[in-house]
Write a protein that holds these residues in place. Structure first.
Motif, PDB file in Angstrom:
ATOM      1  N   LYS A  85     -69.066  38.758 -13.078  1.00  0.00           N
ATOM      2  CA  LYS A  85     -69.953  38.068 -12.137  1.00  0.00           C
ATOM      3  C   LYS A  85     -69.379  38.003 -10.716  1.00  0.00           C
ATOM      4  O   LYS A  85     -69.998  37.418  -9.824  1.00  0.00           O
ATOM      5  CB  LYS A  85     -70.244  36.651 -12.630  1.00  0.00           C
ATOM      6  CG  LYS A  85     -71.029  36.620 -13.943  1.00  0.00           C
ATOM      7  CD  LYS A  85     -71.340  35.186 -14.357  1.00  0.00           C
ATOM      8  CE  LYS A  85     -72.145  35.164 -15.656  1.00  0.00           C
ATOM      9  NZ  LYS A  85     -72.451  33.772 -16.088  1.00  0.00           N
ATOM     10  N   LEU A  86     -68.195  38.582 -10.534  1.00  0.00           N
ATOM     11  CA  LEU A  86     -67.576  38.549  -9.210  1.00  0.00           C
ATOM     12  C   LEU A  86     -68.229  39.589  -8.312  1.00  0.00           C
ATOM     13  O   LEU A  86     -68.496  40.716  -8.731  1.00  0.00           O
ATOM     14  CB  LEU A  86     -66.070  38.820  -9.316  1.00  0.00           C
ATOM     15  CG  LEU A  86     -65.266  37.848 -10.177  1.00  0.00           C
ATOM     16  CD1 LEU A  86     -63.786  38.210 -10.162  1.00  0.00           C
ATOM     17  CD2 LEU A  86     -65.466  36.413  -9.710  1.00  0.00           C
ATOM     18  N   GLU A  87     -68.492  39.208  -7.079  1.00  0.00           N
ATOM     19  CA  GLU A  87     -69.128  40.089  -6.100  1.00  0.00           C
ATOM     20  C   GLU A  87     -68.291  40.103  -4.836  1.00  0.00           C
ATOM     21  O   GLU A  87     -67.926  39.041  -4.306  1.00  0.00           O
ATOM     22  CB  GLU A  87     -70.551  39.592  -5.796  1.00  0.00           C
ATOM     23  CG  GLU A  87     -71.319  40.476  -4.836  1.00  0.00           C
ATOM     24  CD  GLU A  87     -72.731  39.964  -4.593  1.00  0.00           C
ATOM     25  OE1 GLU A  87     -73.557  40.735  -4.079  1.00  0.00           O
ATOM     26  OE2 GLU A  87     -73.009  38.783  -4.921  1.00  0.00           O
ATOM     27  N   THR A 146     -70.076  43.211  -0.111  1.00  0.00           N
ATOM     28  CA  THR A 146     -71.357  43.499  -0.756  1.00  0.00           C
ATOM     29  C   THR A 146     -72.370  42.402  -0.451  1.00  0.00           C
ATOM     30  O   THR A 146     -73.547  42.662  -0.166  1.00  0.00           O
ATOM     31  CB  THR A 146     -71.166  43.621  -2.276  1.00  0.00           C
ATOM     32  OG1 THR A 146     -70.196  44.623  -2.550  1.00  0.00           O
ATOM     33  CG2 THR A 146     -72.474  43.972  -2.963  1.00  0.00           C
ATOM     34  N   LEU A 147     -71.907  41.152  -0.491  1.00  0.00           N
ATOM     35  CA  LEU A 147     -72.796  40.025  -0.204  1.00  0.00           C
ATOM     36  C   LEU A 147     -73.268  40.065   1.241  1.00  0.00           C
ATOM     37  O   LEU A 147     -74.452  39.823   1.533  1.00  0.00           O
ATOM     38  CB  LEU A 147     -72.073  38.706  -0.494  1.00  0.00           C
ATOM     39  CG  LEU A 147     -72.948  37.454  -0.510  1.00  0.00           C
ATOM     40  CD1 LEU A 147     -73.938  37.509  -1.665  1.00  0.00           C
ATOM     41  CD2 LEU A 147     -72.088  36.203  -0.625  1.00  0.00           C
ATOM     42  N   GLU A 150     -60.333  37.794  -3.935  1.00  0.00           N
ATOM     43  CA  GLU A 150     -61.756  38.122  -4.042  1.00  0.00           C
ATOM     44  C   GLU A 150     -62.603  37.494  -2.941  1.00  0.00           C
ATOM     45  O   GLU A 150     -63.807  37.748  -2.859  1.00  0.00           O
ATOM     46  CB  GLU A 150     -62.306  37.661  -5.403  1.00  0.00           C
ATOM     47  CG  GLU A 150     -61.618  38.288  -6.608  1.00  0.00           C
ATOM     48  CD  GLU A 150     -60.415  37.479  -7.079  1.00  0.00           C
ATOM     49  OE1 GLU A 150     -59.939  37.729  -8.194  1.00  0.00           O
ATOM     50  OE2 GLU A 150     -59.969  36.586  -6.300  1.00  0.00           O
ATOM     51  N   TRP A 151     -62.011  36.656  -2.093  1.00  0.00           N
ATOM     52  CA  TRP A 151     -62.753  35.941  -1.066  1.00  0.00           C
ATOM     53  C   TRP A 151     -62.356  36.442   0.331  1.00  0.00           C
ATOM     54  O   TRP A 151     -61.347  37.122   0.505  1.00  0.00           O
ATOM     55  CB  TRP A 151     -62.461  34.437  -1.118  1.00  0.00           C
ATOM     56  CG  TRP A 151     -62.904  33.714  -2.349  1.00  0.00           C
ATOM     57  CD1 TRP A 151     -63.289  34.239  -3.543  1.00  0.00           C
ATOM     58  CD2 TRP A 151     -62.975  32.301  -2.489  1.00  0.00           C
ATOM     59  NE1 TRP A 151     -63.604  33.253  -4.433  1.00  0.00           N
ATOM     60  CE2 TRP A 151     -63.420  32.041  -3.811  1.00  0.00           C
ATOM     61  CE3 TRP A 151     -62.728  31.220  -1.642  1.00  0.00           C
ATOM     62  CZ2 TRP A 151     -63.608  30.748  -4.301  1.00  0.00           C
ATOM     63  CZ3 TRP A 151     -62.912  29.936  -2.108  1.00  0.00           C
ATOM     64  CH2 TRP A 151     -63.345  29.713  -3.433  1.00  0.00           C
ATOM     65  N   GLY A 187     -68.951  35.635  -4.104  1.00  0.00           N
ATOM     66  CA  GLY A 187     -70.225  35.972  -4.708  1.00  0.00           C
ATOM     67  C   GLY A 187     -71.139  34.774  -4.895  1.00  0.00           C
ATOM     68  O   GLY A 187     -70.702  33.626  -4.977  1.00  0.00           O
ATOM     69  N   ASP A 189     -72.861  33.834  -7.499  1.00  0.00           N
ATOM     70  CA  ASP A 189     -72.658  33.108  -8.752  1.00  0.00           C
ATOM     71  C   ASP A 189     -71.527  32.098  -8.621  1.00  0.00           C
ATOM     72  O   ASP A 189     -71.629  30.970  -9.115  1.00  0.00           O
ATOM     73  CB  ASP A 189     -72.354  34.088  -9.891  1.00  0.00           C
ATOM     74  CG  ASP A 189     -73.583  34.850 -10.342  1.00  0.00           C
ATOM     75  OD1 ASP A 189     -74.703  34.318 -10.182  1.00  0.00           O
ATOM     76  OD2 ASP A 189     -73.434  35.979 -10.839  1.00  0.00           O
TER      77      ASP A 189
END
Length: 528
Positions: A229-231, A235-236, A297-298, A444, A446
């Motif tokens: 569920k990681l984006e 991409t966002l 991831e951020w 992301g 989520d």
């Protein structure tokens, strides 16, 4: 017992007082009632003296020296003495009548024309007199008795002396009452101190949880359990940009469709402005130093990158109406909600005009930019309302989670501009550019929703405890008022038959005043 005209709102039934008590007006137990002086020359230059003002008496009937203005020492020679009773004679109507007794560390101070100094006669306890007058204030007696002017109200020294009742017990009973009040209030003050400490700790806990959330620690377990569920932020951002472009295309289509109508009517519509696809400025690592390190991831982005045109409300004070469309200002954004229970109103035509500048929709984030800065709320209603300039409207682009952005902005403003910021200077006003350049951690959609869910759970628990604390403070204040009412009804301490009755005390005061030399009026210096 004397017959007094106490009016409709006096909180004590005179007929129920003990036989040893008597009733007179304040002027009959005072040797001097005198207001202070006005002085527009403030500052610390030269030889100055502190100048007591309404703000220096708290709602608890104590002197508050947190903020003291000073005036030239030779401007006027009126000064306070220890055991003077200081009465607030001019203020907003609900605050008229706050009273405190002058302690040794306030003696020698000057006092403003909005304050009245009362020197009580021998046999009258200054603390008893101050407690009684302050009780009348907290009972809203002076709210009904004061003379109301534009934006303020007053009770003159003459009115205070001639028409405000004073309930007079024997001298020894006054002292017993004061001792008992101080004993009971001391216990209540300890309770208040504990509750306020608990509330301060809750604030620190909330700040800690927010820091934990926006450094990625709150959902570290979620990321580990949900790798699918990681984006990536890039991409966002691409999805957000696609939404921005689609909205602009729709605006252009609507504009082109309307051109024929405008031309037929001899009008010219304004072509929609192409939205920015980039931040207002290129970010650099130093922009985010104060906010802490993020998970891999951020990444940080500016708030402007996540939203449409950020704008504040009208900069002109509208014409208010009794009913109509709610007009929201900073005071109505509180506790992460919009509070509609105390709003002002404007009519529909004004609202339609203001909506051209700032149209508020469900899902927008509101942020206060003056007053108490950084309070946030998510619009959760389809009912239309307008905004004052003290509130910024932040329309977010999908798939941003409004609750996440609101709490992130709240945290960032606290770190960058609040009392905890590293520069040590709290800011009282935010510009729109400050808001557009607020750093927001991006991850992301989520995970945004998961962070919002977990923060809401914690905040709900905090709010429950805060409500319990507020209930406790209200109960203590009610108990304080009950103690004072018992004190001035003659029910707080027992009467002693051996005490000299108040009637004898008052006769002696009257005789002493009749034979005393009338004091000369104090000299007004007003040095230039």
């Amino acid at each position: 017992m004397s017959e007094l005209d106490v009016g409709l709102h006096f909180p004590i039934q005179l007929a129920d007082l003990p036989q040893s008590w008597d009733t007179v007006y304040v002027g009959e137990i005072a040797t001097n009632i005198q207001s202070g002086f006005a002085c527009g020359r403030h500052g610390d230059d030269g030889v100055v003296v502190p100048h007591m003002r309404p703000m220096n008496i708290s709602r608890e009937g104590k002197f508050d020296h947190t903020e003291i203005k000073s005036v030239p020492k030779d401007y006027d020679d009126r000064r306070l003495d220890a055991d003077d009773v200081l009465f607030n004679n001019t203020n907003s109507p609900p605050l008229i009548g706050k009273t405190a007794v002058v302690s040794p560390n306030t003696a020698g101070f000057a006092f403003s024309n909005h304050m009245t100094r009362i020197k009580v006669s021998e046999g009258i306890s200054p603390k008893f007199a101050a407690f009684q007058l302050h009780f009348l204030w907290s009972s809203k007696y002076f709210l009904h008795k004061c003379v109301k002017h534009v934006n303020q109200a007053s009770i003159s020294s003459t009115e205070l002396g001639r028409s405000v009742p004073f309930l007079c017990p024997p001298t020894n009973e006054q002292r017993r009452i004061v001792a008992k009040i101080e004993e009971l209030f001391s216990e209540l003050d300890k309770g208040i101190e504990s509750l306020k400490l608990a509330r301060a700790q809750l604030k620190l806990y909330r700040q800690s949880v927010l820091k934990h959330a926006f450094e990625g620690k709150l959902t570290a377990d979620w990321r580990e359990a949900n790798p699918d569920k990681l984006e990536a932020p890039e991409t966002l951002l691409a999805r957000i940009q696609a939404e921005r472009d689609a909205r602009y295309k729709q605006q252009l289509d609507d504009w082109n469709h309307a051109v024929i109508t405008w031309r037929a009517n001899g009008e010219e519509g304004k072509k929609p402005r192409k939205p920015r696809s980039q931040a207002i400025k290129e970010s650099k690592p130093s922009d985010f130093d104060e906010l802490g390190k993020l998970p891999l991831e951020w990444r940080y982005v500016f708030l402007n990158e996540l939203s449409e045109h950020i704008v504040d409300g009208t900069h002109k004070t509208p014409t208010y109406t009794d009913t109509g469309v709610s007009f929201i200002s900073a005071k109505d954004v509180k506790d992460f909600r919009i509070k509609f229970d105390d709003t002002r109103f404007i009519d529909e035509p004004q609202h339609m005009e203001l909506s051209r500048r700032c149209l508020v929709k469900r899902g927008n984030v509101l942020l206060t930019k003056s007053g108490t800065i950084g309070r946030v709320a998510v619009v959760e209603t389809d009912v239309e309302f307008s905004l004052f300039e003290s509130v910024a409207n932040i329309p977010l682009l999908p798939p941003m989670e409004p609750r996440f952005v609101a709490m992130s902005a709240f945290h960032t403003i606290d770190v960058f501009f609040g009392a905890r910021n590293q520069k040590g200077v709290a800011v009282r006003h935010l510009h729109l550019e400050d808001i557009r350049l607020l750093p927001i951690p991006l991850m992301g959609a989520d995970e945004q929703r998961e962070i919002s869910f977990r923060l809401d759970e914690v905040f709900s628990e905090i709010e429950h405890v805060e409500n319990t604390i507020d209930d406790g403070l209200r109960r203590i204040e009610a108990l304080r008022q009950s103690i004072l009412k018992q004190a001035f009804s003659g029910k707080l301490v027992p009467q002693d038959p051996s005490d000299e009755p108040a009637s004898a005390l008052l006769e002696r005061i009257k005789a002493n005043k009749a034979t005393a030399t009338k004091p000369r009026r104090q000299r007004m210096v007003h040095a230039s």
